[in-house]
Design an enzyme around this catalytic site. Structure first.
Site, PDB file in Angstrom:
ATOM      1  CB  CYS A  20      -0.813   0.122   1.153  1.00  0.00           C
ATOM      2  SG  CYS A  20      -1.799   1.407   1.441  1.00  0.00           S
ATOM      3  CB  CYS A  25      -0.186   2.138   5.756  1.00  0.00           C
ATOM      4  SG  CYS A  25      -0.935   0.581   5.424  1.00  0.00           S
ATOM      5  CB  CYS A  51      -4.763  -0.663   2.508  1.00  0.00           C
ATOM      6  SG  CYS A  51      -3.739  -1.001   3.618  1.00  0.00           S
ATOM      7  CB  CYS A  62      -4.128   2.873   5.954  1.00  0.00           C
ATOM      8  SG  CYS A  62      -4.053   2.660   4.019  1.00  0.00           S
ATOM      9  CB  CYS A  88      -8.845  -4.583 -11.739  1.00  0.00           C
ATOM     10  SG  CYS A  88      -8.776  -3.642 -13.199  1.00  0.00           S
TER      11      CYS A  88
END
Length: 160
Positions: free
Chosen positions: A78, A81, A126, A129, A149
């Site tokens: 991510c 984070c 995510c 976060c 995707c």
């Protein structure tokens, strides 16, 4: 029971308002995440494009992410984070213009239903976060049949 023209138009207007204003709403309540920042702090930490995607659920233009062509061995994390999201071994060329994967890493993502286009889709975010990463579809390759995707701007690649 017969509806008057006025009653019919009132009901139709109410239904249209629910449809229009329901678009973009999540089917689930806000979740608390381990990594949280104020909106101002997210804006400082992220590029403008990453902020729009991760925090405002935008979508980057297809074929604009360098991660779409990334073929090295490594991990996609991510951009907000550094949560581990996808292994390069699960990446495949979907022809859509966005990095695509057939399976996430365990515990890396969460999903929820979104109605941004008026129809239900499964949004991927995510798990640490809550940042919006993309959507998952049921038209991917074996062994899962899934196509995650993802927006490349919502991720970073760590080789190795």
């Amino acid at each position: 029971m017969q509806l008057s023209k006025r009653t019919f138009l009132s009901l139709a207007s109410a239904g249209a308002a629910v449809f229009v204003f329901g678009c973009g709403k999540s089917a689930t309540a806000k979740t608390r995440y381990a990594v949280t920042y104020s909106d101002a702090e997210w804006k400082k930490r992220l590029s403008p494009a990453a902020y729009r995607v991760l925090r405002r659920e935008d979508t980057e233009r297809p074929y604009t992410s360098p991660l779409n062509g990334e073929k090295r061995k490594g991990i996609f994390v991510c951009a907000g984070c550094n949560q581990r999201l996808f292994a390069s071994a699960t990446k495949f060329e979907s022809g859509t213009g966005w990095p695509s994967f057939y399976a996430p890493l365990a515990g890396g993502i969460g999903t929820k239903t979104d109605y941004k286009i008026g129809l239900p889709r499964t949004e991927v975010h995510c798990a640490r976060c809550g940042g919006h990463i993309g959507h998952v579809f049921n038209d991917g390759p074996k062994p899962t049949g899934k196509r995650y995707c993802m927006n490349g701007v919502a991720m970073k690649f760590i080789p190795g």
